[in-house]
Enzyme design. Sequence first.
Site, PDB file in Angstrom:
ATOM      1  N   ARG A   1      45.316  28.648  35.676  1.00  0.00           N
ATOM      2  CA  ARG A   1      44.221  28.132  35.964  1.00  0.00           C
ATOM      3  C   ARG A   1      43.685  27.220  34.824  1.00  0.00           C
ATOM      4  NH1 ARG A   1      39.727  28.471  39.401  1.00  0.00           N
ATOM      5  NH2 ARG A   1      37.773  28.267  38.298  1.00  0.00           N
TER       6      ARG A   1
ATOM      7  N   ILE B   1      36.582  22.960  40.769  1.00  0.00           N
ATOM      8  CA  ILE B   1      37.187  23.612  40.990  1.00  0.00           C
ATOM      9  C   ILE B   1      36.574  25.062  41.324  1.00  0.00           C
ATOM     10  CG2 ILE B   1      37.539  24.324  38.611  1.00  0.00           C
ATOM     11  CD1 ILE B   1      40.540  25.365  39.100  1.00  0.00           C
ATOM     12  N   SER B   2      36.878  25.626  42.690  1.00  0.00           N
ATOM     13  CA  SER B   2      36.086  26.702  42.915  1.00  0.00           C
ATOM     14  C   SER B   2      36.317  27.900  42.084  1.00  0.00           C
ATOM     15  CB  SER B   2      36.704  27.139  44.390  1.00  0.00           C
ATOM     16  OG  SER B   2      36.317  26.279  45.555  1.00  0.00           O
ATOM     17  N   GLN B   3      35.346  28.818  42.107  1.00  0.00           N
ATOM     18  CA  GLN B   3      35.690  30.194  41.460  1.00  0.00           C
ATOM     19  C   GLN B   3      36.551  30.928  41.772  1.00  0.00           C
ATOM     20  OE1 GLN B   3      31.722  31.926  43.196  1.00  0.00           O
ATOM     21  NE2 GLN B   3      32.850  33.640  42.182  1.00  0.00           N
TER      22      GLN B   3
END
Length: 215
Positions: free
Chosen positions: A36, A62-64
């Site tokens: 990530r 960017i999503s959790q």
Amino acid sequence: MEQDFAQARRLMVEHQIRARGVSNERVLAAMREVPRHLFVPEDLRYAAYGDHPLPIGEEQTISQPYIVAVMTELLSPEPGDRILEIGTGSGYQAAVLGRIVREVWSVERIASVAAQAERNLEAVGAANVHVVVGDGTLGLPERAPYDGIIVTAAAPSVPEPLFDQVADGGRLVAPVGSRHLQDLVCYTRRGGDFVVRSWGGVAFVPLIGTYGWEV
């Protein structure tokens, strides 16, 4: 340092994702594998494995990790699947899917964001993920049908063209609601009908396009 990131990924999966109910082993394995930190700006890599979204430029995020895992699990991806993603962002969600399925097509509205995503995906060897610049609310009909469609930005309702691009038995996962708060929904196609269920409240950036929000 890479060893530290690998350890951070393992802890992320165990504490943020598995412990909160995500149980699909393919999803958990993919999130342990995809680095990530290579999908966030370099000055934010120290925070890449925290339980929160991060900015990636152009007012995008960017999503959790937990939400990425939930949406992927709702999609129920299988190794032979072809998936359409609406909203490439940094490419992280597509990379996670690419570790599970045969092929991912991803549509991104902003050319500079798409170009960075392609560089990120190349860096992690995601050769089965293809990025296209365009209006994601129209889908990508020339490659349809898809075993799954995942929308990673918030729409006032599911863009109508996407329903026609879901294969029978396939799923469509999307956050639907206002610009600031949405309900994460999963549609499953059963012939000409769709069965819908709600997961719960989420907050995504707006989906801009013909069947989304205006800029």
